[in-house]
Enzyme design. Sequence first.
Site: not given
Ligand SMILES: Cc1ncc(COP(=O)(O)O)c(C=O)c1O
Length: 405
Positions: A60, A146, A189, A193, A218, A221, A250
């Site tokens: 990522n 996620h 999101e 992801s 969120d 990405h 990421k």
């Molecule tokens: C959309 C999304 N939110 C949160 C996270 C979690 O983030 P972190 O890896 O910093 O715990 C991810 C991780 O893959 C993600 O894809």
Amino acid sequence: MMSDSKIQFDAKIQKALTTRREKGLQRSTQVFSHFSDNRISLSTSNATAESTPYINFSSNDYLGLAREPELISAWQQGLNLYGCGSSASPTVTGLSMAHQSLQDKLCEWLGYPRAVLFNSGFSANQALLFTLLDKHDHLIQDKLNHASLMEAGMLSPAPMSRFKHNDMNDLSCKLAALSLSQAKLVVSEGVFSMDGDVAPLNELSHQCQKHQAWLAIDDAHGLGVLGASGAGVTELLGIKPNILIVTFGKAVGLSGAAILCDESTGEFLNQFARHYVYSTAMPPAQAYAISYAITMIQQQTWRREKLIELAEILHESLSTLSGYRVTNTAIKPLICGSSQQAIDLSSYLKQKGMWVGAIRPPTVPANSARLRITLSSCHSPQQVSRLTQEIIQYYQLNKKSRGHD
Ligand SMILES: Cc1ncc(COP(=O)(O)O)c(C=O)c1O
């Protein structure tokens, strides 16, 4: 009669592991050596020998910052200035000037009065949903959100419903069916992801206004990749949700996360979010390096331009494959169908020196196992062309093109 806990736990563990293996869903965790560019190699038992390097199309690190010498120097400088660890929770003595200036920088860049820092995106999402929601509220999430959001939603006291992925009619119906007196939080999101598609922020925001719901996005990405200054999906689409979650593991190339919000929500999280109050703050040198990475993201627009160039190369070669999904992000899914089909293609590419992970259920819905190809601005056009040629070659060899002419 007293139960033997060892026997019971062992039986449970063995059953879960066997089922996962039998379904072909077992995850294997590999140990890698990472090189200064986008190559990785599997560590071998022989300390001096390393396996042949693979070009990494699974990380990522979309902007190639994780191993960027300029950023490594910034982190080292942070270590010289602030030492190693923060040594306490932010509410005790863990918050340093480096954290403070990162918070200020995030607020200015992303356009919010408050930024609350967390050690990971997972904990930021859990903190938000656990702290904000109680049993009188209602949480509505996109079905493909996620695992950190889904799990927090399931464990929170608020009832949760899910709307079909990016389906605003479904969201509208679900919101309309709720009681007017309930506080409602819609969570999506920004860039999904596993699919790489972008949430329809305009419509999401419209629906939330219409039904007087709050919107949380969120953008794990999207940050760094989308928008003129890399501020993410909210900059790209010109929409400011009530709450924005960003992560630093990421495109920012480090780790950690922040929740951006209004003054009183920020204060509320500082007071009550258990993942914030009862967890050691991230090392100050890391906060210092994240601030440095943000400046790089803002100024080095060539990294985003390079991603667009690479995406065009990929698109030109793969667009006739039926499993290929068009996205305008760094995530390029190639849907294979069964887990075995995804594993076979991933293994073939490994033999050819390219690492592209096979993503299988339960991470993605049944029968949509896929290669999650991720581009990074540290890939060369030649590397991307090589990947696409090998994928095409694989489908020709296996006569599995299903739609490729
Ligand atoms: C959309 C999304 N939110 C949160 C996270 C979690 O983030 P972190 O890896 O910093 O715990 C991810 C991780 O893959 C993600 O894809």
